[in-house]
Design an enzyme around this catalytic site. Structure first.
Site, PDB file in Angstrom:
ATOM      1  N   LYS A 154       0.844  -1.203   0.000  1.00  0.00           N
ATOM      2  CA  LYS A 154       0.000   0.000   0.000  1.00  0.00           C
ATOM      3  C   LYS A 154       0.882   1.257   0.000  1.00  0.00           C
ATOM      4  O   LYS A 154       0.667   2.168  -0.778  1.00  0.00           O
ATOM      5  CB  LYS A 154      -0.915  -0.017   1.229  1.00  0.00           C
ATOM      6  CG  LYS A 154      -1.821   1.184   1.312  1.00  0.00           C
ATOM      7  CD  LYS A 154      -2.805   1.072   2.468  1.00  0.00           C
ATOM      8  CE  LYS A 154      -3.555   2.387   2.631  1.00  0.00           C
ATOM      9  NZ  LYS A 154      -4.514   2.359   3.737  1.00  0.00           N
ATOM     10  N   GLU A 214      10.603  -4.805   4.347  1.00  0.00           N
ATOM     11  CA  GLU A 214      10.670  -6.206   3.911  1.00  0.00           C
ATOM     12  C   GLU A 214      10.314  -6.338   2.430  1.00  0.00           C
ATOM     13  O   GLU A 214      10.994  -7.029   1.658  1.00  0.00           O
ATOM     14  CB  GLU A 214       9.685  -7.064   4.723  1.00  0.00           C
ATOM     15  CG  GLU A 214       9.969  -7.140   6.214  1.00  0.00           C
ATOM     16  CD  GLU A 214       9.311  -6.022   7.006  1.00  0.00           C
ATOM     17  OE1 GLU A 214       9.061  -4.932   6.435  1.00  0.00           O
ATOM     18  OE2 GLU A 214       9.061  -6.224   8.218  1.00  0.00           O
ATOM     19  N   GLY A 235      -4.921  -1.810   4.796  1.00  0.00           N
ATOM     20  CA  GLY A 235      -4.097  -2.935   4.351  1.00  0.00           C
ATOM     21  C   GLY A 235      -4.741  -4.288   4.634  1.00  0.00           C
ATOM     22  O   GLY A 235      -4.834  -5.152   3.762  1.00  0.00           O
ATOM     23  N   ARG A 236      -5.227  -4.464   5.865  1.00  0.00           N
ATOM     24  CA  ARG A 236      -5.778  -5.781   6.229  1.00  0.00           C
ATOM     25  C   ARG A 236      -7.194  -5.986   5.706  1.00  0.00           C
ATOM     26  O   ARG A 236      -7.797  -7.021   5.945  1.00  0.00           O
ATOM     27  CB  ARG A 236      -5.685  -5.973   7.748  1.00  0.00           C
ATOM     28  CG  ARG A 236      -6.283  -4.851   8.560  1.00  0.00           C
ATOM     29  CD  ARG A 236      -5.878  -4.945  10.024  1.00  0.00           C
ATOM     30  NE  ARG A 236      -6.328  -3.785  10.787  1.00  0.00           N
ATOM     31  CZ  ARG A 236      -5.665  -2.646  10.899  1.00  0.00           C
ATOM     32  NH1 ARG A 236      -4.499  -2.501  10.283  1.00  0.00           N
ATOM     33  NH2 ARG A 236      -6.134  -1.642  11.615  1.00  0.00           N
ATOM     34  N   GLU A 284      -4.546  -6.591  14.824  1.00  0.00           N
ATOM     35  CA  GLU A 284      -4.050  -5.280  14.379  1.00  0.00           C
ATOM     36  C   GLU A 284      -5.188  -4.256  14.417  1.00  0.00           C
ATOM     37  O   GLU A 284      -4.953  -3.077  14.638  1.00  0.00           O
ATOM     38  CB  GLU A 284      -3.446  -5.374  12.968  1.00  0.00           C
ATOM     39  CG  GLU A 284      -2.585  -4.171  12.612  1.00  0.00           C
ATOM     40  CD  GLU A 284      -1.751  -4.369  11.355  1.00  0.00           C
ATOM     41  OE1 GLU A 284      -0.537  -4.608  11.464  1.00  0.00           O
ATOM     42  OE2 GLU A 284      -2.307  -4.268  10.252  1.00  0.00           O
ATOM     43  N   HIS A 336      -4.490 -32.631  18.049  1.00  0.00           N
ATOM     44  CA  HIS A 336      -3.341 -33.427  18.467  1.00  0.00           C
ATOM     45  C   HIS A 336      -2.204 -32.547  18.959  1.00  0.00           C
ATOM     46  O   HIS A 336      -1.066 -32.996  19.044  1.00  0.00           O
ATOM     47  CB  HIS A 336      -2.896 -34.319  17.310  1.00  0.00           C
ATOM     48  CG  HIS A 336      -3.990 -35.236  16.860  1.00  0.00           C
ATOM     49  ND1 HIS A 336      -4.254 -36.439  17.489  1.00  0.00           N
ATOM     50  CD2 HIS A 336      -4.938 -35.094  15.901  1.00  0.00           C
ATOM     51  CE1 HIS A 336      -5.301 -37.014  16.898  1.00  0.00           C
ATOM     52  NE2 HIS A 336      -5.738 -36.219  15.942  1.00  0.00           N
ATOM     53  N   LYS A 361       9.527  -0.461  13.967  1.00  0.00           N
ATOM     54  CA  LYS A 361      10.123  -0.132  12.658  1.00  0.00           C
ATOM     55  C   LYS A 361      11.211   0.926  12.822  1.00  0.00           C
ATOM     56  O   LYS A 361      12.299   0.826  12.242  1.00  0.00           O
ATOM     57  CB  LYS A 361       9.044   0.430  11.715  1.00  0.00           C
ATOM     58  CG  LYS A 361       8.035  -0.567  11.199  1.00  0.00           C
ATOM     59  CD  LYS A 361       7.127   0.120  10.178  1.00  0.00           C
ATOM     60  CE  LYS A 361       5.920  -0.719   9.834  1.00  0.00           C
ATOM     61  NZ  LYS A 361       4.931  -0.030   9.022  1.00  0.00           N
TER      62      LYS A 361
HETATM   63  O1  F6P Z   1       3.429  -2.805   9.627  1.00  0.00           O
HETATM   64  C1  F6P Z   1       2.097  -3.166   9.557  1.00  0.00           C
HETATM   65  C2  F6P Z   1       1.573  -2.843   8.240  1.00  0.00           C
HETATM   66  O2  F6P Z   1       1.498  -1.472   8.151  1.00  0.00           O
HETATM   67  C3  F6P Z   1       0.213  -3.487   7.994  1.00  0.00           C
HETATM   68  O3  F6P Z   1      -0.832  -2.771   8.493  1.00  0.00           O
HETATM   69  C4  F6P Z   1       0.232  -3.613   6.517  1.00  0.00           C
HETATM   70  O4  F6P Z   1      -0.745  -4.516   6.084  1.00  0.00           O
HETATM   71  C5  F6P Z   1       1.651  -4.075   6.277  1.00  0.00           C
HETATM   72  O5  F6P Z   1       2.395  -3.346   7.194  1.00  0.00           O
HETATM   73  C6  F6P Z   1       2.166  -3.891   4.885  1.00  0.00           C
HETATM   74  O6  F6P Z   1       2.146  -2.550   4.495  1.00  0.00           O
HETATM   75  P1  F6P Z   1       2.289  -2.155   2.986  1.00  0.00           P
HETATM   76  O7  F6P Z   1       1.165  -2.726   2.231  1.00  0.00           O
HETATM   77  O8  F6P Z   1       2.266  -0.646   2.976  1.00  0.00           O
HETATM   78  O9  F6P Z   1       3.606  -2.681   2.486  1.00  0.00           O
END
Ligand code: F6P
Length: 537
Positions: A204, A210, A262-263, A348, A379, A505
């Site tokens: 987003k 990452e 995002g979620r 979240e 299990h 972060k």
């Molecule tokens: O760090 C959490 C977060 O901001 C989530 O809310 C989001 O889904 C995820 O990181 C990924 O963010 P992006 O889509 O901006 O890479």
């Protein structure tokens, strides 16, 4: 007359105290309408909340709480595109993404539906072009694989969807990379040919550490093998920051807006990889299933409203009965990722301790959510659910018919048995009698009875569907989204920001700087400094 929120909480707390000493199994006789009151069908899903701990009075108290919290008013504000995410001044309009073509949603007063329709048409055209071979890679070969790069909401939704709906032998293989650990990318790329691989980078913000690191690695992998001119067909961005994606080198970008959390984004181009690998019809059927649930959520009265009742059961367990965890057990291998998806969606969204006005909630909010597919979980941790001292409410998602070749009844009969065992338990006397009947001597039966007794009276919910289809999957995920929203309304928290992930972060960046500088900075605490030195050594 509607109670004030404080009054509604006090009535609920009193009803919870009474419920705590009642037996769930006795409630069926106490209220002959319990089954009809606490079971319902919505958008192809059947819910059974009759094995929850609430008495009839507690159930009514929960509904009064929903009324006092103005769930209906807040729901209207969400669908009207008001700034319900008030710490970021944003509308929250995931329902607009799955509305019928030609709908008329507005975000903060701006019309959005025409753009949604256009992006949906673009997704369809793109998916068709890749699937038909009209759109090919740099060397003229058809695409046979997609590597979806993203994390959190840009990963978990599409992952659930793919695992739930993927054919056993897909024509387009779809792999996901989220972890910054290079091993994740290495595993995903193993066996893939850059000439036939599409990389879809989903973020987003297009700033996530990452995802950018993984996108760089994937780009380098493509560049090392492909001619520069054809590269743009292989490297696609999905983002709410298209300028950043283009600057990063994405050959084509699909956009969504900041009113998509995002979620809550799997209904947007965030699921482009799934739309390509499954086909656009499946993607749109999933939107249709979610749309059915949206309509149910908006139209059904609170006492017959699936997301509302599911939310109230959780609020009752967490706040009324002090049960701060919930396990989710999907009895379908294809839904094995559901617990991970729900962890982000719920924890979240609602893992917060201040109200919208910044004051302390002063009560429990989101429980710890965890789970494993059934019967695997039985299990592993179900021992604790049956006999541990804490009561952990359990949610069973049961599919009547999965895609398996063998009959599914051994799968779902286990789900029914677990729910029954949790409710009924087994007394020490019954355990002792069983052992004696099996020929055990009295002293040994006496010694073992407490170990083999089950307290029972442990609550569960069943969510049942006939088949796992794009439609029922869409309805299920939308059910959980709206449930999460209702809980946020009752706790009066903003379910749509996530400041809690920010501090880590910032500190990770500072630690990386220390690594580059050759060692811990003077202001680092002794434990972190020692760990850093050890890891650098
Ligand atoms: O760090 C959490 C977060 O901001 C989530 O809310 C989001 O889904 C995820 O990181 C990924 O963010 P992006 O889509 O901006 O890479």
């Amino acid at each position: 007359m509607t109670k004030t929120l404080d009054e509604a909480w006090s009535v609920l707390d009193a009803a919870a105290r009474a419920s705590a000493s009642a037996r769930i199994v006795d409630q069926f006789a106490a209220d002959p309408e319990r089954m009809s009151r606490m079971t319902l069908d919505a958008a192809g899903l059947h819910l059974d909340l009759s094995k929850q701990s609430w008495t009839r009075e507690a159930f009514d108290a929960c509904l009064d709480l929903a009324r006092a919290a103005d769930v209906e008013g807040r729901r209207a504000a969400l669908f009207a595109g008001e700034a319900v995410n008030l710490t970021e001044g944003r509308a929250v309009l995931h329902p607009a993404l799955r509305a019928d073509a030609g709908a008329d949603f507005h975000a903060l007063g701006e019309p959005v539906s025409a753009e949604v329709d256009q992006v949906r048409a673009d997704i369809r055209a793109y998916a068709d072009a890749v699937r038909s071979g009209e759109l090919r890679g740099a060397t003229g070969e058809r695409f046979a694989a997609i590597v979806h790069v993203g994390i959190g909401g840009s990963d978990l939704g599409p992952r659930v969807v793919w695992d739930a709906l993927r054919p056993l032998e897909p024509t387009i293989d779809l792999r996901f990379v989220a972890n910054i650990d290079p091993r994740d990318m290495a595993e995903a790329l193993t066996g893939l040919n850059p000439a036939t691989t599409l990389v879809v980078v989903v973020s987003k913000t297009f700033t996530t550490q990452e995802t950018l690191a993984n996108a760089e690695a994937a780009k380098a992998w493509l560049q090392a093998a492909l001619p520069t001119e054809g590269m743009s067909n292989h490297f696609i961005g999905v983002t709410a920051a298209p300028d950043k994606a283009e600057a990063f080198g994405c050959g084509r970008t699909f956009a969504f807006r900041d009113w998509v959390g995002g979620r809550y984004s799997l209904w947007s181009a965030v699921s482009l990889s799934c739309a390509v690998a499954l086909g656009p019809d499946e993607f749109e059927d999933m939107l249709a299933g979610a749309r059915d649930m949206d309509e149910h959520f908006v139209e059904a009265p609170l006492e017959r409203n699936a997301p509302v009742l599911l939310a109230l059961a959780q609020v009752f367990n967490v706040d009324g009965l002090d049960r701060p965890a919930r396990t989710v057990a999907p009895y379908a291998h294809a839904l094995r990722r559901l617990p991970s998806f729900l962890q982000q969606l719920e924890m979240e969204s609602n893992g917060k301790r201040v109200r919208r006005d910044g004051s302390e909630v002063g009560r429990q909010t989101c429980p710890v959510v965890f789970g494993e597919p059934g019967t695997n979980g039985q299990h592993a941790f179900f021992q604790q659910i049956h006999q541990g001292p804490q009561v952990v409410p359990a949610e069973f998602v049961v599919v009547k018919s999965t895609h398996a070749q063998r009959p599914e009844s051994p799968l779902w009969s286990n789900a029914l048995a677990q729910m029954q065992a949790l409710m009924l338990g087994k007394t020490a006397e019954a355990a002792r009698a069983e052992m004696l009947a099996g020929g055990m001597d009295v002293a040994e039966a006496e010694r073992l009875a407490p170990h083999r007794a089950f307290p029972g009276n442990r609550p569960s919910t069943a969510i049942v569907m006939d088949r796992l289809t794009p439609c029922t999957l869409g309805a299920l995920l939308a059910l959980y989204e709206h449930k999460t929203f209702v809980e946020g309304v009752i706790w009066d928290i903003n379910s749509f920001d996530q400041w809690g992930v920010e501090l880590g972060k910032v500190l990770a960046k500072a630690i990386l700087k220390d690594v580059e500088a050759g060692g811990p900075s003077a202001d680092l605490d002794p434990s972190t400094a020692a760990l850093l030195t050890r890891l650098m050594g």
